[in-house]
Design a protein around this motif. Sequence first.
Motif, PDB file in Angstrom:
ATOM      1  N   THR A  39      -1.116  10.560 157.106  1.00 30.28           N
ATOM      2  CA  THR A  39      -1.683  11.030 155.829  1.00 30.28           C
ATOM      3  C   THR A  39      -2.344  12.395 156.019  1.00 30.28           C
ATOM      4  O   THR A  39      -2.167  13.308 155.205  1.00 30.28           O
ATOM      5  N   VAL A  40      -3.110  12.538 157.104  1.00 29.30           N
ATOM      6  CA  VAL A  40      -3.795  13.817 157.371  1.00 29.30           C
ATOM      7  C   VAL A  40      -2.748  14.924 157.460  1.00 29.30           C
ATOM      8  O   VAL A  40      -2.873  15.992 156.839  1.00 29.30           O
ATOM      9  N   LEU A  41      -1.689  14.669 158.235  1.00 30.75           N
ATOM     10  CA  LEU A  41      -0.658  15.687 158.428  1.00 30.75           C
ATOM     11  C   LEU A  41       0.058  15.999 157.115  1.00 30.75           C
ATOM     12  O   LEU A  41       0.239  17.175 156.753  1.00 30.75           O
ATOM     13  N   SER A  42       0.443  14.956 156.354  1.00 33.80           N
ATOM     14  CA  SER A  42       1.195  15.204 155.115  1.00 33.80           C
ATOM     15  C   SER A  42       0.333  15.969 154.118  1.00 33.80           C
ATOM     16  O   SER A  42       0.805  16.892 153.450  1.00 33.80           O
ATOM     17  N   GLU A  43      -0.957  15.607 154.034  1.00 29.50           N
ATOM     18  CA  GLU A  43      -1.809  16.298 153.056  1.00 29.50           C
ATOM     19  C   GLU A  43      -2.024  17.752 153.455  1.00 29.50           C
ATOM     20  O   GLU A  43      -1.998  18.642 152.619  1.00 29.50           O
ATOM     21  N   GLY A  44      -2.188  17.984 154.750  1.00 25.77           N
ATOM     22  CA  GLY A  44      -2.344  19.365 155.233  1.00 25.77           C
ATOM     23  C   GLY A  44      -1.085  20.162 154.958  1.00 25.77           C
ATOM     24  O   GLY A  44      -1.135  21.297 154.461  1.00 25.77           O
ATOM     25  N   SER A  45       0.082  19.561 155.240  1.00 30.61           N
ATOM     26  CA  SER A  45       1.367  20.254 155.044  1.00 30.61           C
ATOM     27  C   SER A  45       1.605  20.591 153.580  1.00 30.61           C
ATOM     28  O   SER A  45       2.215  21.606 153.265  1.00 30.61           O
ATOM     29  N   SER A  46       1.113  19.709 152.696  1.00 31.52           N
ATOM     30  CA  SER A  46       1.399  19.926 151.273  1.00 31.52           C
ATOM     31  C   SER A  46       0.689  21.167 150.716  1.00 31.52           C
ATOM     32  O   SER A  46       1.003  21.631 149.634  1.00 31.52           O
ATOM     33  N   ARG A  47      -0.282  21.715 151.468  1.00 29.39           N
ATOM     34  CA  ARG A  47      -1.033  22.863 150.946  1.00 29.39           C
ATOM     35  C   ARG A  47      -0.482  24.219 151.382  1.00 29.39           C
ATOM     36  O   ARG A  47      -0.956  25.249 150.923  1.00 29.39           O
ATOM     37  N   VAL A  48       0.460  24.217 152.311  1.00 25.93           N
ATOM     38  CA  VAL A  48       0.922  25.510 152.829  1.00 25.93           C
ATOM     39  C   VAL A  48       2.444  25.577 152.865  1.00 25.93           C
ATOM     40  O   VAL A  48       3.122  24.556 152.739  1.00 25.93           O
ATOM     41  N   VAL A  49       2.967  26.769 153.112  1.00 28.68           N
ATOM     42  CA  VAL A  49       4.431  26.913 153.188  1.00 28.68           C
ATOM     43  C   VAL A  49       4.935  26.243 154.466  1.00 28.68           C
ATOM     44  O   VAL A  49       4.199  26.110 155.454  1.00 28.68           O
ATOM     45  N   ALA A  50       6.206  25.855 154.446  1.00 27.16           N
ATOM     46  CA  ALA A  50       6.782  25.084 155.564  1.00 27.16           C
ATOM     47  C   ALA A  50       6.681  25.825 156.892  1.00 27.16           C
ATOM     48  O   ALA A  50       6.562  25.208 157.948  1.00 27.16           O
ATOM     49  N   GLU A  51       6.731  27.156 156.856  1.00 28.47           N
ATOM     50  CA  GLU A  51       6.750  27.933 158.112  1.00 28.47           C
ATOM     51  C   GLU A  51       5.412  27.917 158.847  1.00 28.47           C
ATOM     52  O   GLU A  51       5.326  28.327 159.997  1.00 28.47           O
ATOM     53  N   THR A  52       4.353  27.484 158.189  1.00 30.83           N
ATOM     54  CA  THR A  52       3.040  27.459 158.857  1.00 30.83           C
ATOM     55  C   THR A  52       3.116  26.561 160.087  1.00 30.83           C
ATOM     56  O   THR A  52       3.791  25.528 160.061  1.00 30.83           O
ATOM     57  N   CYS A  53       2.428  26.941 161.150  1.00 32.30           N
ATOM     58  CA  CYS A  53       2.548  26.151 162.381  1.00 32.30           C
ATOM     59  C   CYS A  53       1.899  24.770 162.209  1.00 32.30           C
ATOM     60  O   CYS A  53       0.965  24.592 161.419  1.00 32.30           O
ATOM     61  N   LEU A  54       2.419  23.824 162.981  1.00 32.55           N
ATOM     62  CA  LEU A  54       1.953  22.436 162.889  1.00 32.55           C
ATOM     63  C   LEU A  54       0.430  22.288 163.079  1.00 32.55           C
ATOM     64  O   LEU A  54      -0.230  21.617 162.282  1.00 32.55           O
ATOM     65  N   PRO A  55      -0.168  22.915 164.111  1.00 32.02           N
ATOM     66  CA  PRO A  55      -1.618  22.736 164.282  1.00 32.02           C
ATOM     67  C   PRO A  55      -2.440  23.228 163.080  1.00 32.02           C
ATOM     68  O   PRO A  55      -3.469  22.637 162.758  1.00 32.02           O
ATOM     69  N   ALA A  56      -1.948  24.289 162.408  1.00 36.14           N
ATOM     70  CA  ALA A  56      -2.694  24.775 161.236  1.00 36.14           C
ATOM     71  C   ALA A  56      -2.588  23.759 160.094  1.00 36.14           C
ATOM     72  O   ALA A  56      -3.561  23.513 159.366  1.00 36.14           O
ATOM     73  N   LYS A  57      -1.407  23.131 159.944  1.00 38.54           N
ATOM     74  CA  LYS A  57      -1.249  22.105 158.901  1.00 38.54           C
ATOM     75  C   LYS A  57      -2.176  20.918 159.198  1.00 38.54           C
ATOM     76  O   LYS A  57      -2.819  20.377 158.306  1.00 38.54           O
ATOM     77  N   VAL A  58      -2.203  20.520 160.484  1.00 39.25           N
ATOM     78  CA  VAL A  58      -3.075  19.403 160.866  1.00 39.25           C
ATOM     79  C   VAL A  58      -4.532  19.765 160.565  1.00 39.25           C
ATOM     80  O   VAL A  58      -5.294  18.954 160.029  1.00 39.25           O
ATOM     81  N   PHE A  59      -4.899  21.006 160.872  1.00 35.71           N
ATOM     82  CA  PHE A  59      -6.277  21.450 160.636  1.00 35.71           C
ATOM     83  C   PHE A  59      -6.641  21.302 159.149  1.00 35.71           C
ATOM     84  O   PHE A  59      -7.698  20.769 158.808  1.00 35.71           O
ATOM     85  N   LEU A  60      -5.738  21.767 158.280  1.00 32.26           N
ATOM     86  CA  LEU A  60      -6.031  21.691 156.839  1.00 32.26           C
ATOM     87  C   LEU A  60      -6.145  20.236 156.385  1.00 32.26           C
ATOM     88  O   LEU A  60      -6.977  19.902 155.543  1.00 32.26           O
ATOM     89  N   GLY A  61      -5.322  19.368 156.983  1.00 42.88           N
ATOM     90  CA  GLY A  61      -5.412  17.934 156.670  1.00 42.88           C
ATOM     91  C   GLY A  61      -6.786  17.394 157.044  1.00 42.88           C
ATOM     92  O   GLY A  61      -7.384  16.596 156.315  1.00 42.88           O
ATOM     93  N   HIS A  62      -7.312  17.843 158.180  1.00 45.32           N
ATOM     94  CA  HIS A  62      -8.645  17.386 158.607  1.00 45.32           C
ATOM     95  C   HIS A  62      -9.727  17.915 157.657  1.00 45.32           C
ATOM     96  O   HIS A  62     -10.692  17.207 157.365  1.00 45.32           O
ATOM     97  N   VAL A  63      -9.558  19.157 157.198  1.00 39.97           N
ATOM     98  CA  VAL A  63     -10.542  19.696 156.242  1.00 39.97           C
ATOM     99  C   VAL A  63     -10.529  18.824 154.987  1.00 39.97           C
ATOM    100  O   VAL A  63     -11.584  18.420 154.481  1.00 39.97           O
ATOM    101  N   LEU A  64      -9.320  18.485 154.518  1.00 42.53           N
ATOM    102  CA  LEU A  64      -9.224  17.652 153.309  1.00 42.53           C
ATOM    103  C   LEU A  64      -9.902  16.299 153.511  1.00 42.53           C
ATOM    104  O   LEU A  64     -10.531  15.760 152.605  1.00 42.53           O
TER     105      LEU A  64
END
Length: 335
Positions: A39-64
């Motif tokens: 869930t953390v990963l999917s929510e983080g990924s949903s906020r940015v473009v696909a090309e964003t690196c995985l750790p940044a997507k995970v980070f945004l999921g944690h912020v959420l």
Amino acid sequence: MIRIGIPRALLYYQYYPMWKTFFEELGAEVVVSPPTTQTVLSEGSSRVVAETCLPAKVFLGHVLSLVKKCDYIFIPAIRSVKSKVYNCSKLLGLPDMTKAVIPESPPILDIDIDVNKGKPELYRAIYKLGRRFTWSPFRVRRASIAAWQTHLNYQRLMCSHSLTPPQAIEKILDKPEVEPKTYSNHPIPTQTTIAVVGHPYLLYDEYINHRLIHRLKQAQNKVLTPEMLTTEELESATTRLVGRAQWTYEEEVVGAGGYYLESGADGIIGIMNFGCGPDSLLMDMLRRQASRLKATPFMSLTLDEHTAEAGMVTRLEAFLDMIERKKRRQVAVCV
Ligand code: SF4
């Protein structure tokens, strides 16, 4: 009491004990986001473009996952912690990126860290952050000194007791004072030693790496990581391999990999993530060095959100099997 949220991602693995000490010394309560999940990963990924690196997507999921659980979220922009050696642009822009894509985030506490601007500028930045909690510069100074001491203890603990950051975090927060021990002479162990090199946020996030370190340990291997080396060991190995480091992460990848290639680990696994420019370059340097030396098996694993657990486990088993056969052959030649 003010509650400060810290996302369990990116620079958390390097600096969490220091940040926690700083805020607690200033009278705040620290809340950390729970470990990464789908869930953390999917929510983080949903906020940015696909090309964003995985750790940044995970980070945004944690912020959420921290929204509504704290009064502020601490997101520093760490540009440089060593003279003329810089972090990647995603880490520099983290506070701005978070504000842009997560408007519902609690207010962001940020601090700009760039040692190239000199000590007075660094102290001003720390004081500016501390002023949110107290007007007393002495209290901010005391909190900074305590935080720095915690950071030194944390690094020393990982090095001297061969601990990974999560193990050291658990230990240091119970027992802040750690006896210094010899930490440059790594004993030559008899069991198979596998060095795992890469960014801490890839190595220690068990969800995105499918519990790689745990699997290696379960298969009775001794696992070595970049944090178990001293700064001097990392720096000199980096210099031998690529000259002067330009990126902060060169030491974690090239320095640690180069050191373990020379110091007789039985195998090296490089972890990188798909879509990371610096990683693709650094891992290639390491791969070339491994094939030049022809002594230590090297495997690189690329992670992204679609990395299948089964595929990774198969590659890992094949790699360990190859190391075992190589060791058996060497024993047969010697007797
Ligand atoms: S170094 Fe690579 S993985 Fe790390 S934040 Fe930058 S682009 Fe992402």
